[in-house]
Design a protein around this motif. Structure first.
Motif: not given
Length: 526
Positions: A27-34, A39-41, A124-129
């Motif tokens: 879910a965190l990965i989805e949020q970071a991309i949305l 980006v997903l590698t 955090t403000e960022y999902a990826w953080h």
């Protein structure tokens, strides 16, 4: 976990916006991309970039000068004081910024040993953080989460920038620890490593009060229970050398040493990956997959990571949970160390690739912490710079270095630990002339030190650095063990060695009330 609104954080921080609490990795990965944060590698990892801040910003780090800690902190350029009232004003502005903002919350721990762990919350403000925090800190079980009350909170808001003339900071960036408020404020920087190192600094203050030595080191353990510690600054080889397929990884960067043994402070690894290859570092290479975070790594047109590309920074990073390493020890707890290795990236190219230290020399070199800052690990560092970082971790030590050194010396003596100095830096000449130590040879030397085979060699005392240098080492050409012989111009070696000795002596003069036996254990010029 489902989204919430109107969440109260203690009595000082209210979150009225949307709160994503304890989201799973996917879910965190989805949020970071949305949210277009990352980006997903091609290998499944999430790649984010951090703008102009691609390393730590030590000149923007502060500790609030509060009555309960003011007499315990080693104030100075590393631990810069911030007045309490200045912090209070800035904290109020951060709370206002947070008031109705969408945020992500992770609850977990620092410290694998339940007797010494610190319950933490990361907002955090960022999902990826938040994914970074989820993978780097210790993740709680469902039962632990139901009874989790944070003792320290990290608030990371890259979008909030300080106004120096108003907020009392040096720049728009700030990393501030308040021990009375039990909070870390981070703003103006997207570099995720600030969250990790801030909690390490907190643990470096709290653990000694419990008789636990916090250490900036990696650790692994053999199948017979023999433990090895690897001290060193970023880029000296802690992660690389401790990720040994013949041994089990306890942790790659931060540990505590209690009366029962050592324990990992973290739940993940944060590896430098510039020049990473599957052949040289297969465990790290294979650990970078779905759930991992790549920081400032350049991707090709097919989104494959190009680990050789340093156009964004030399300080490219990979963050992954420790269970991505197949032979990791979970939880990260083990017995007392048998061997300690001090890793130094000698940019002068004059230190032996490995040498044995007496107890007094161990204290001298631990206090000195000689190494090189490698490119990109801090803002403004573009090539290796010789430096002295007390206890191989001065940027993260709130207390005076002598406190940590005395604790280490006592533990080395009690447990009869062998100590070695390992040069993972340059040979055959200084940076720009010589070449970096061959990793395969360094691995062979480290293994021989750990399994005891190095002690089967005869040793010679280096005339300048006084350390005991082995005459032979399994699987290592003998001619590289004596650094002077690797230089084409021996007299140039002598000049460079004398220059380094002078720096050692000038640096050590800042330590007062040190026993003469330790002071005299350092290098000298005859």
């Amino acid at each position: 976990m489902t989204m919430q609104t109107g969440v109260q954080e203690g009595s000082v921080l209210k979150l009225n916006g949307t709160v994503h609490r304890q989201l799973p990795v996917a879910a965190l990965i989805e949020q970071a991309i949305l949210r277009k944060e990352a980006v997903l590698t091609a290998n499944g990892a999430l790649r984010a970039t951090t703008g102009k801040y691609t390393g730590r910003s030590p000149k923007d780090k502060y500790i609030v000068d509060e009555p309960t800690v003011t007499d315990s902190i080693d104030w100075g350029p590393v631990n810069q004081p911030m007045k309490r009232e200045v912090f209070e004003r800035l904290y109020a502005r951060v709370r206002e910024y947070l008031h109705d903002r969408e945020v992500f919350v992770f609850d977990g721990y620092a410290g694998a040993n339940p007797s010494h762990r610190l319950p933490i919350r990361v907002i955090t403000e960022y999902a990826w953080h938040n994914l970074f925090a989820h993978q780097l800190f210790i993740r709680p079980s469902e039962e632990e989460l139901s009874d989790h009350t944070p003792s320290f909170t990290v608030i990371s808001m890259p979008g909030f920038q300080a106004v120096p003339e108003r907020d009392g900071t040096r720049s728009e960036t700030f990393i501030i620890i308040s021990f009375e408020h039990r909070v870390v404020l981070i703003g103006g920087t997207q570099y995720a490593g600030e969250m990790k190192k801030s909690i390490f600094s907190v643990m470096n203050y709290l653990l000694p009060e419990r008789g636990v030595l916090p250490m900036h080191c990696s650790a692994n353990v053999g199948h017979q229970g023999d433990v090895a510690l690897f001290f060193g600054l970023s880029g000296t080889g802690k992660t690389t050398l401790s990720a040994d397929p013949e041994r089990c990884l306890i942790g790659d960067d931060e540990h505590g040493w209690s009366n029962t043994g050592i324990f990992n402070i973290e739940g993940g690894c944060y590896a430098k990956c510039i020049g990473l290859s599957k052949e040289k570092e297969p465990q790290i290479w294979n650990a970078i997959r779905f759930g991992s975070v790549l920081e400032n790594v350049v991707l090709d047109d097919n989104r494959r990571p190009d680990y050789d590309d340093h156009s964004l920074t030399e300080n490219t990073r990979a963050a992954y949970p420790i269970d991505h390493i197949p032979n990791a020890v979970i939880p990260g707890i083990a017995g007392h160390p048998n061997v300690i290795l001090f890793l130094t990236a000698d940019a002068f190219g004059v230190l032996p690739p490995i040498s044995r230290l007496t107890p007094e020399q161990a204290m001298y070199h631990f206090l000195s912490g000689y190494t090189s800052k490698l490119a990109g690990t801090e803002r403004g560092v573009t090539e290796p710079e010789a430096t002295f970082s007390a206890c191989f971790g001065a940027p993260f030590l709130p207390r005076p270095a002598r406190e940590y050194a005395e604790m280490l010396g006592e533990k080395i003596a009690r447990h009869q630990v062998r100590v070695y100095l390992v040069n993972t830096g340059w040979t055959g000449g200084p940076y720009g002339v010589g070449k970096r130590m061959n990793l395969a040879y360094t691995r062979s030397m480290v293994r021989a030190a750990i399994n005891g085979r190095l002690e089967e060699s005869t040793f010679s005392i280096d005339p300048i650095f006084k350390v005991a240098v082995p005459d032979t080492c399994p699987d290592v050409p003998s001619d590289i063990l004596k650094p002077r012989s690797t230089w084409s111009d021996p007299e140039a070696y002598d000049r460079k060695a004398r220059e380094l000795v002078q720096r050692f002596q000038e640096n050590f003069n800042r330590f007062k009330d040190i026993p003469e036996s330790i002071r005299n254990a350092g290098p000298t010029i005859e």
